[in-house]
Design an enzyme around this catalytic site. Structure first.
Site, mmCIF file in Angstrom:
data_model
loop_
_atom_site.group_PDB
_atom_site.id
_atom_site.type_symbol
_atom_site.label_atom_id
_atom_site.label_comp_id
_atom_site.label_asym_id
_atom_site.label_seq_id
_atom_site.Cartn_x
_atom_site.Cartn_y
_atom_site.Cartn_z
ATOM 1 N N CYS A 169 -0.042 4.518 15.545
ATOM 2 C CA CYS A 169 1.011 3.671 16.612
ATOM 3 C C CYS A 169 1.750 3.664 15.693
ATOM 4 O O CYS A 169 3.314 3.925 16.165
ATOM 5 C CB CYS A 169 -0.112 2.151 17.375
ATOM 6 S SG CYS A 169 -0.964 2.368 18.531
ATOM 7 N N GLY A 206 0.551 -1.297 -0.366
ATOM 8 C CA GLY A 206 -0.448 -0.027 -0.070
ATOM 9 C C GLY A 206 0.780 1.438 0.152
ATOM 10 O O GLY A 206 1.788 1.000 -0.304
HETATM 11 P P1 NAD Z 1 -6.388 8.994 22.188
HETATM 12 O O1 NAD Z 1 -5.410 9.864 22.271
HETATM 13 O O2 NAD Z 1 -7.683 7.796 21.716
HETATM 14 O O3 NAD Z 1 -7.328 8.803 24.546
HETATM 15 C C1 NAD Z 1 -6.062 9.004 25.573
HETATM 16 C C2 NAD Z 1 -7.647 9.654 26.093
HETATM 17 O O4 NAD Z 1 -6.058 10.050 27.832
HETATM 18 C C3 NAD Z 1 -7.031 11.088 25.777
HETATM 19 O O5 NAD Z 1 -8.941 10.989 25.937
HETATM 20 C C4 NAD Z 1 -6.986 12.781 26.741
HETATM 21 O O6 NAD Z 1 -7.903 13.188 27.164
HETATM 22 C C5 NAD Z 1 -6.868 10.966 28.098
HETATM 23 N N1 NAD Z 1 -5.799 11.926 29.203
HETATM 24 C C6 NAD Z 1 -4.780 12.560 28.761
HETATM 25 N N2 NAD Z 1 -4.235 12.742 30.016
HETATM 26 C C7 NAD Z 1 -4.964 12.455 30.654
HETATM 27 C C8 NAD Z 1 -5.665 12.596 32.724
HETATM 28 N N3 NAD Z 1 -4.132 12.657 33.015
HETATM 29 N N4 NAD Z 1 -6.392 11.658 32.788
HETATM 30 C C9 NAD Z 1 -7.307 11.370 32.208
HETATM 31 N N5 NAD Z 1 -7.777 11.352 30.893
HETATM 32 C C10 NAD Z 1 -5.949 12.117 30.059
HETATM 33 O O7 NAD Z 1 -4.979 8.038 22.807
HETATM 34 P P2 NAD Z 1 -4.625 5.926 22.432
HETATM 35 O O8 NAD Z 1 -5.042 5.911 21.162
HETATM 36 O O9 NAD Z 1 -6.233 5.960 22.890
HETATM 37 O O10 NAD Z 1 -4.010 6.195 23.238
HETATM 38 C C11 NAD Z 1 -3.414 5.328 24.394
HETATM 39 C C12 NAD Z 1 -2.535 4.887 24.468
HETATM 40 O O11 NAD Z 1 -2.551 3.175 24.302
HETATM 41 C C13 NAD Z 1 -1.513 5.017 23.945
HETATM 42 O O12 NAD Z 1 0.056 4.515 24.563
HETATM 43 C C14 NAD Z 1 -0.983 4.503 22.915
HETATM 44 O O13 NAD Z 1 0.284 4.147 22.207
HETATM 45 C C15 NAD Z 1 -1.448 3.080 22.938
HETATM 46 N N6 NAD Z 1 -2.028 1.973 22.384
HETATM 47 C C16 NAD Z 1 -2.929 2.665 21.502
HETATM 48 C C17 NAD Z 1 -3.399 1.328 20.228
HETATM 49 C C18 NAD Z 1 -4.683 2.284 19.873
HETATM 50 O O14 NAD Z 1 -5.141 1.268 18.443
HETATM 51 N N7 NAD Z 1 -4.856 3.398 19.720
HETATM 52 C C19 NAD Z 1 -3.418 0.581 20.053
HETATM 53 C C20 NAD Z 1 -2.312 -0.390 21.754
HETATM 54 C C21 NAD Z 1 -1.823 0.800 22.262
#
Ligand code: NAD
Length: 463
Positions: A291, A284
């Protein structure tokens, strides 16, 4: 799902008997606080509530919590809405900005806040993790496991533990790593059918709590119990490997284009080897999403920190960036005789099945194309609102694929939405001014497209 349901029903029955005083049995219904209600936190919260736990999802973004409390989902995931509504209604799922309400009395606190790349160093920015750890630590009471679901560099668990113990020296707490492997677009499916559950814990007591939380998965998925640091490393090593696999198949696609081989056939043949596996062999426009780009960069930085040059990963990062530019050039070269010709772009999310545009290859390719063209109309089945936040008024937003294609010189597919496989090509031909399709996700059948009267180019085939 059915098997998990069986477990839930069994647990509920046991709980009923227990409450009625008919039997004495340990039931595994826990209070779980989830800090961060994004693409990981929200599906995880919904899933754990569905398993019977009492779940409190915390976010510091008030508008997010208000929307969720008003019954509106803040992100798109297949199958999320039904379970969300059901568990809010039955009182097992609560959304709050109040950390104390969520953490006091919790058996498990899951950290699921973002760890975005630092804008300059590209290291994982841990400010949200540390801020959340500092805040939650004040409210810990009774034995609690703080589990990091966010993707964090090796050694972050030590830092979180130090913060928690500094803020609340009396706390009876274990800090563990519980990396998340869900795929966006399949988050609910993956919650109930994980390939593996990795727990990185240096304490047996914490492992017992995790055994209880994940009891419905015992016998249905693989568990791996490792040191905390190993668990943190597993997440990065896995994502970097998958990014490299995508880069590899993209290089093979370039090779196929020049040599006359067909990447579909090559990928199929490779994937039949169980040592290689058939997944992540779709050529692609380059990988993207929230991530892979950030995790490969963070891994490369970690390598430098520990004195190990991770050459494969560093090359993958550089080549993947180049690829997106090359893809934009491919499109532009097709309309060089008419630079003002309209470009119809189908697909904006970083992959099909999600509304997430963070680090989407489609966004990078569009930004490159906008350097050469100001006449671009876009459509995505789910990601229009998120794309608009990033692209603003620089493109026009169509209500469907057909409106995007009206008077277009060229149609470009940038995201692999299943819907795009079933486009009415005859209708599209009638709508377009010129008849060129660049399919950067290999969604269409080359022969059928050509028969419909289009000049067609895709990835990894000399079309
Ligand atoms: P995201 O940005 O969608 O969500 C994170 C949330 O955390 C936001 O809503 C933010 O407002 C909140 N937040 C930040 N600081 C805070 C605090 N002090 N108190 C309360 N809420 C707070 O992020 P995501 O995509 O869900 O990813 C989260 C983690 O998981 C990252 O480390 C990411 O690398 C990991 N991860 C993500 C995925 C994915 O597919 N998105 C998959 C595996 C791992």
């Amino acid at each position: 799902m059915v098997e998990i349901w069986d477990n839930v029903i069994a647990l509920a029955l046991l709980k009923g008997y227990y409450e009625a005083g008919l039997i004495f049995i340990e039931v595994y219904i826990m209070k779980v606080a989830i800090i961060g209600t994004g693409y990981v936190g929200l599906p995880t919260g919904v899933g754990l509530a569905e398993l019977g736990n009492e779940v409190f999802c915390v976010d510091k973004m008030e508008e997010k919590i208000c929307a969720l409390n008003a019954g509106e989902l803040t992100l798109y995931e297949d199958g999320l809405e039904e379970l969300f509504k059901k568990n809010v209604q039955n009182g097992r799922l609560t959304f709050t900005t109040n950390m104390a309400k969520a953490v006091i009395g919790a058996d498990v606190v899951l950290l699921a806040v973002g760890t975005p790349p630092h804008p300059v160093t590209k290291e994982a920015d841990l400010q949200y993790i540390y801020a959340a750890a500092e805040e939650l630590a004040q409210y810990l009471d009774g034995y609690t496991v703080v589990a990091t679901k966010s993707t964090v560099p090796v050694g972050t668990g030590d830092e979180i533990e130090a913060i928690v113990r500094k803020v609340n020296p009396q706390a009876d707490v274990d800090v563990i790593s519980l990396p998340e492997f869900l795929r966006e677009g399949f988050a609910i499916h993956d919650f109930f059918h994980p390939d593996r559950i990795v727990v990185g814990a240096n304490s047996k007591k914490a492992c017992k709590v995790m055994q209880k939380l994940y009891a419905p998965f015992v016998g249905k998925t693989e568990f791996l119990w490792v040191k905390r640091k190993s668990s943190e490393a597993i997440k990065y090593a896995s994502n970097a490997f998958l990014a490299m696999k995508i880069h590899y198949i993209n290089e093979m696609a370039d090779f196929c284009e020049n040599s006359g081989a067909d990447i579909h056939e090559v990928a199929k043949g490779m994937g039949m080897d169980s040592r290689i596996g058939s997944k992540f062999l779709n050529a692609g426009p380059g990988y993207g999403g929230s991530c892979f780009p950030k995790d490969t960069n963070a891994m490369a930085q970690m390598g430098r920190k520990y004195g190990v040059r991770l050459n494969l990963i560093e090359t993958t990062i550089a080549k993947n960036d180049e690829r997106k530019k090359e893809m934009a050039e491919r499109v532009i070269s097709k309309i060089k005789n008419n630079p003002q010709g309209k470009i119809a772009v189908l697909g904006l999310a970083f992959k099909g099945g999600t509304d997430d545009c963070r680090e989407s290859p489609a966004m990078d390719i569009l930004r490159e194309m906008l350097e050469h063209s100001s006449n671009i109309s876009v459509f995505d089945p789910k990601a229009m609102a998120n794309a608009e936040k990033l692209l603003g008024a620089r493109v026009t937003y169509a209500k469907d694929a057909y409106e995007a294609c009206e008077n277009a010189e060229i149609m470009v597919i940038l995201t692999e939405w299943e819907d795009f496989k079933n486009l009415d090509l005859k209708r599209i031909r009638g709508l377009m001014k010129a008849h060129k399709i660049v399919d950067l996700r290999n969604m269409l059948q080359a022969e059928e497209v050509k028969k419909s009267g289009f000049e067609y180019s895709c990835i990894g085939m000399n079309s």
